[in-house]
Motif scaffolding. Structure first.
Motif, mmCIF file in Angstrom:
data_model
loop_
_atom_site.group_PDB
_atom_site.id
_atom_site.type_symbol
_atom_site.label_atom_id
_atom_site.label_comp_id
_atom_site.label_asym_id
_atom_site.label_seq_id
_atom_site.Cartn_x
_atom_site.Cartn_y
_atom_site.Cartn_z
ATOM 1 N N GLY A 106 0.791 -1.219 0.000
ATOM 2 C CA GLY A 106 0.000 0.000 0.000
ATOM 3 C C GLY A 106 0.820 1.263 0.000
ATOM 4 N N GLN A 107 0.252 2.302 -0.598
ATOM 5 C CA GLN A 107 0.835 3.645 -0.545
ATOM 6 C C GLN A 107 -0.272 4.591 -0.094
ATOM 7 O OE1 GLN A 107 1.159 2.444 -4.272
ATOM 8 N NE2 GLN A 107 2.420 0.919 -3.256
ATOM 9 N N LEU A 108 -0.005 5.336 0.969
ATOM 10 C CA LEU A 108 -1.022 6.191 1.577
ATOM 11 C C LEU A 108 -0.602 7.649 1.537
ATOM 12 C CD1 LEU A 108 -0.721 3.439 3.734
ATOM 13 C CD2 LEU A 108 -3.036 4.297 4.068
ATOM 14 N N TYR A 109 -1.612 8.518 1.510
ATOM 15 C CA TYR A 109 -1.361 9.959 1.455
ATOM 16 C C TYR A 109 -2.293 10.666 2.429
ATOM 17 C CZ TYR A 109 -1.427 14.811 -0.100
ATOM 18 O OH TYR A 109 -1.353 16.177 -0.137
ATOM 19 N N ALA A 110 -1.776 11.666 3.131
ATOM 20 C CA ALA A 110 -2.607 12.516 3.977
ATOM 21 C C ALA A 110 -2.055 13.932 3.948
ATOM 22 C CB ALA A 110 -2.648 12.001 5.411
ATOM 23 N N ASP A 111 -2.958 14.883 3.801
ATOM 24 C CA ASP A 111 -2.614 16.297 3.922
ATOM 25 C C ASP A 111 -2.855 16.695 5.370
ATOM 26 O OD1 ASP A 111 -2.390 19.048 3.875
ATOM 27 O OD2 ASP A 111 -3.576 19.305 2.051
ATOM 28 N N LEU A 112 -1.793 16.999 6.097
ATOM 29 C CA LEU A 112 -1.908 17.314 7.517
ATOM 30 C C LEU A 112 -2.380 18.741 7.771
ATOM 31 C CD1 LEU A 112 1.209 15.496 8.999
ATOM 32 C CD2 LEU A 112 -1.046 14.602 8.412
ATOM 33 N N GLY A 113 -2.575 19.513 6.706
ATOM 34 C CA GLY A 113 -3.208 20.827 6.846
ATOM 35 C C GLY A 113 -2.428 21.818 7.669
ATOM 36 N N GLY A 114 -1.112 21.774 7.563
ATOM 37 C CA GLY A 114 -0.300 22.653 8.385
ATOM 38 C C GLY A 114 -0.603 24.125 8.206
ATOM 39 N N HIS A 115 -1.085 24.510 7.018
ATOM 40 C CA HIS A 115 -1.363 25.927 6.761
ATOM 41 C C HIS A 115 -2.800 26.117 6.293
ATOM 42 C CE1 HIS A 115 2.947 26.632 7.197
ATOM 43 N NE2 HIS A 115 3.118 25.540 6.479
ATOM 44 N N ALA A 116 -3.675 25.163 6.643
ATOM 45 C CA ALA A 116 -5.084 25.261 6.270
ATOM 46 C C ALA A 116 -5.768 26.319 7.134
ATOM 47 C CB ALA A 116 -5.771 23.903 6.449
ATOM 48 N N ASN B 276 2.342 18.699 4.056
ATOM 49 C CA ASN B 276 2.052 19.910 4.828
ATOM 50 C C ASN B 276 2.143 19.668 6.334
ATOM 51 O OD1 ASN B 276 1.519 21.857 2.715
ATOM 52 N ND2 ASN B 276 -0.300 20.655 2.252
ATOM 53 N N ALA B 277 3.213 19.012 6.750
ATOM 54 C CA ALA B 277 3.456 18.791 8.174
ATOM 55 C C ALA B 277 4.047 20.055 8.792
ATOM 56 C CB ALA B 277 4.408 17.620 8.369
ATOM 57 N N VAL B 278 3.672 20.311 10.051
ATOM 58 C CA VAL B 278 4.192 21.512 10.715
ATOM 59 C C VAL B 278 5.025 21.199 11.943
ATOM 60 C CG1 VAL B 278 2.431 23.109 9.911
ATOM 61 C CG2 VAL B 278 2.016 21.756 11.954
ATOM 62 N N SER B 279 4.961 19.960 12.451
ATOM 63 C CA SER B 279 5.728 19.655 13.661
ATOM 64 C C SER B 279 6.092 18.180 13.686
ATOM 65 C CB SER B 279 4.925 19.993 14.922
ATOM 66 O OG SER B 279 3.845 19.090 15.077
ATOM 67 N N ALA B 280 7.119 17.878 14.460
ATOM 68 C CA ALA B 280 7.536 16.489 14.620
ATOM 69 C C ALA B 280 6.466 15.688 15.344
ATOM 70 C CB ALA B 280 8.861 16.431 15.378
ATOM 71 N N ALA B 281 5.820 16.283 16.348
ATOM 72 C CA ALA B 281 4.798 15.562 17.107
ATOM 73 C C ALA B 281 3.641 15.151 16.216
ATOM 74 C CB ALA B 281 4.297 16.435 18.253
#
Length: 808
Positions: free
Chosen positions: A198-208, A257-262
């Motif tokens: 599998g290959q997965l994708y997610a937009d973490l919305g760091g600047h949404a 669109n990641a904004v933090s390590a956590a």
């Protein structure tokens, strides 16, 4: 977190041992969680000369793992979530007996097979378990992808140098518009054969606009992608299940669109052979403690930028004006987003020269200097020139679509925002995508039901255009129309799913056309898949102080809360809705929020707060002389006290609610109170009284009609027939089997679990421990993802069962 017993773990190991891929996955997870062996001879997963499916070996391994889990939190977490690895046991007819059937000869059999003598009654077949889904979620890459050879080679080198002690984690960082998403998508798609699971994708919305996406939303998306319908409510349990599902798999995950390590750390899978790439503007240096490798993505050099521009507008136009082309891409600062926006603008105007576009961008650059953030004025300049040339209707759509706090735009949402018919909205979305101002997320979708999104820099520019050119009233109406569309559509879904429930007021400022659902199943699917946008709509309404709209939207979501039990959203929504209802000055809204929110609280086990809410509802109702609301509050208080084990107090409250409901002619409410009185009579050893109350409640609820609550009455009626004072187990199991089928029809996993538990109790009553264990296991497989407290109770029931004959 509910741990597995030795018996449960043995069953899972036996199931996995018959499936090589599953055995590798499960043992890889165990090997990672168990303390490292001193040498091969002491490795519990590699006993010399022992077959993997040897029953003694499997039980010894299960006993070792469960014993060590007491001192190893990671192992305990792994074992608690491992139950989801094995499909739940098939629910056979309640009076079924275990037999061994043999088909001889050279026969190949697939699908359902029935080998029987005489068959009486109907046959209910469970779906045949198919192979595990293989998600393919990576975004497509544009055909004009240019250069980046050195970057691709650098990523390949990072992958080649990875030692598989854990997932390979790479952080790809760089400024906005530099092409991080395109580069990573291109690289990962080229590695698909190395990650076949599998290959997965997610937009973490760091600047949404609504802020980063909550980890639970992404985990739920990933877990469902692997075919697990029942996702735990708590984020910690979701993360544990995610690691268990992926243990031993080879998957690739892109976290955009990641904004933090956590934010990234919570989403890491459990497979050492997996690959995770987090893309973001910030450097994400905190991922270094997780062993991350880092790659900084720079801008395109001049020749690559000219090549990219030429691929979009045609090489001939660039060849005729090479100096102007280099000047234009210099204005784009080597950012692919700026180059593509400028190229899309020029491609739409075949007679415009490159020099003219460069001149226009030079003027805009000077004018936009005050707007730039972090050197991104090149993108703003390209966007401003493209925007200036849009047709008026398309430019208006560009401005208004940036206002709703949604990451994905569809035709119906665009129609609501722009106040245009759906076909016109779809045309506007297509035009904005053609101008490279929106990204088409489904370019190859044959249905044509497009999904689009803004790049975050483009959204920011569009919102600034709206701020500059639209009045505050116009901007507010556009956002409100979207929220009202969600309210209207959710209300239409509720009407299909809960037709007997009283509908409260709906305050629309403009006419709204909701989605039309084919049936109740389609309505429930829409509510389920739309949890994120629906909660964003609730938060938006509250943020704009649209108080009536806020509580009415929460009220419209009741079928989602009741059927699927997302307790975190249920409670958050009602706390927001209650505050809004109070501020709106609408007593019916306050009453509804207190009672339906109180129900969410007692279902989530927060009994004291639930009683506080119902007490307030009761005081308000009596002050307003609203006998219907008073009865509702009394009924809710009875439910909370029933769950707290205070049966006499609960019975008194239900009886008072029944008297009020009968007096005002509220037939459905009276039937619900009789149902609860029947439950209490059953719990206090009065089965004949329970049967009378429940049979009446069942008939009245069917007449309303209210099939969901009628199925609840049928389930309790089945248990009443199994009571020691009656002991009619065949009738009990028949009624419970019918109730189970009815709850499958409504999609209520919670009540499927309850009925399966009741079937287990009935089997236990008649001394069939093996059948009881099967029913309890099936119930537990549902409770585990819905209610930790119920799951703990089922675990205790299973522990207390007498061992089946012949079992140690």
């Amino acid at each position: 977190m509910v741990p597995m017993t030795v018996e449960e773990l043995t069953a899972v190991l036996a199931w996995a041992a018959r499936r090589p891929a599953e055995w590798r996955a499960v043992t890889a997870g165990l090997r990672a969680a168990l303390p490292a062996p001193e040498n091969a001879a002491t490795d519990p997963l590699a006993p010399a000369g022992t077959a993997p499916d040897d029953p003694v070996f499997l039980r010894e391994l299960a006993a070792l793992a469960t014993a060590r889990a007491r001192e190893a939190p990671a192992l305990a977490e792994f074992l608690a979530a491992l139950r989801h690895r094995m499909p739940g046991p098939a629910e056979e007819a309640p009076d079924a007996r275990h037999r061994t059937n043999v088909i001889q000869g050279s026969s190949a059999v697939t699908g359902h097979v029935i080998q029987a003598g005489t068959i009486h009654g109907g046959i209910h077949l469970q779906p045949v378990a198919g192979p595990r889904p293989v998600p393919r979620q990576l975004l497509g890459t544009p055909p004009h992808f240019t250069d980046r050879t050195a970057d691709l080679a650098a990523l390949d080198a990072l992958r080649a140098g990875h030692l598989p002690a854990g997932p390979l984690l790479i952080a790809v960082t760089g400024p906005a518009g530099v092409g991080k998403t395109t580069l990573v998508s291109r690289w990962l798609r080229g590695l698909s054969e190395h990650y076949p699971d599998g290959q997965l994708y997610a937009d973490l919305g760091g600047h949404a606009p609504g802020g980063p996406v909550r980890p639970g939303e992404v985990l739920g998306q990933f877990i469902r992608a692997f075919g697990v319908a029942q996702v735990p409510a708590e984020t910690a349990e979701q993360a544990a299940l995610w690691r268990t599902l992926t243990a031993g798999l080879r998957i690739a995950v892109m976290l955009d669109n990641a904004v933090s390590a956590a934010q990234v750390r919570t989403l890491l899978p459990g497979a050492a052979d997996s690959l995770v790439v987090a893309a973001g503007r910030s450097r994400l240096t905190g991922l270094g403690v997780d062993g991350a490798a880092f790659h900084q993505l720079g801008t395109l050099d001049a020749s690559a930028a000219v090549e990219l521009f030429g691929r979009r507008v045609g090489g001939g136009r660039v060849a005729r004006e090479p100096v102007a082309a280099r000047e234009l891409v210099a204005l784009c600062a080597g950012l692919p987003l700026a180059v593509c926006v400028a190229a899309a603008r020029m491609a739409a105007r075949p007679r415009q020269t490159v020099a003219a576009l460069a001149g226009a961008m030079t003027q805009e650059t000077g004018r936009l200097e005050a707007l730039h953030l972090g050197g991104e004025h090149a993108v703003r300049s390209a966007l401003e020139e493209s925007y200036r040339c849009l047709p008026p209707a398309t430019a208006r759509a560009y401005r208004l679509l940036a206002l709703p706090p949604l990451t994905v735009l569809t035709g119906p949402v665009a129609a609501a925002a722009c106040a245009v018919p759906p076909p016109e909205a779809e045309r506007l979305l297509d035009e904005l995508a053609e101008a490279h101002l929106l990204e088409d997320l489904d370019p190859d979708d044959p249905t044509g039901a497009g999904r689009f999104r803004f790049h975050d820099l483009v959204r920011l520019h569009a919102a600034q255009c709206a701020e500059r050119e639209e009045t505050a009233a116009v901007r507010e109406r556009a956002a409100r129309r979207v929220v009202e569309w969600y309210l209207a559509t959710a209300t239409a879904a509720r009407a299909l799913l809960s037709p007997a429930h009283r509908v409260l007021r709906r305050d629309y400022e403009e006419p709204v056309t909701p989605l039309a659902f084919a049936d109740a199943d389609a309505a429930l699917r829409w509510l389920d898949t739309g949890r994120g946008p629906l909660m964003a709509a609730v938060r938006t309404a509250a943020g704009h102080a649209w108080h009536a709209l806020t509580w009415q939207l929460v009220d419209s979501l009741q079928p989602l809360f009741l059927r699927l039990r997302p307790y975190d959203l249920w409670i958050e929504a009602h706390r927001t809705g209650l505050d809004a209802a109070r501020r709106s000055g609408q007593p019916e809204g306050v009453s509804r929020m207190l009672t339906t929110g109180g129900s969410g609280l007692y279902n989530a086990g927060q009994l004291d707060e639930s009683i506080t809410w119902f007490d307030e509802a009761l005081t308000d109702a009596r002050g307003a002389a609203d006998r219907r609301a008073e009865a509702q509050a009394l009924h809710g208080l009875g439910q909370a006290h029933r769950l707290a084990g205070r049966l006499p107090q609960a019975e008194s409250l239900f009886a008072e609610a029944l008297r009020l409901r009968e007096a005002i002619g509220h037939d459905r409410g009276a039937a619900l109170s009789r149902l609860c009185l029947g439950d209490v009579a059953l719990a206090t050893g009065r089965p004949l009284q329970a049967r009378s109350l429940l049979a009446r409640a069942r008939a009245d609820l069917l007449a309303v009609p209210d099939p969901y609550d009628a199925a609840r009455a049928l389930a309790y009626l089945g248990r009443a027939h199994a009571h020691e004072g009656i002991g009619d187990h065949p009738t009990a199991e028949r009624l419970l089997g019918e109730a189970l089928e009815e709850f499958r029809g409504t999609g209520s996993l919670h009540w499927q679990a309850r009925v399966l538990e009741m079937l287990g109790q009935t089997a236990e009553d008649r001394g069939d421990a093996a059948a009881a264990r099967d029913r309890y296991d099936a119930s537990l497989s549902r409770y585990a993802s819905l209610s930790p407290s119920d799951a703990r109770r089922l675990k205790e029931r299973i522990r207390n069962l007498a061992s089946p004959a012949g079992e140690p």
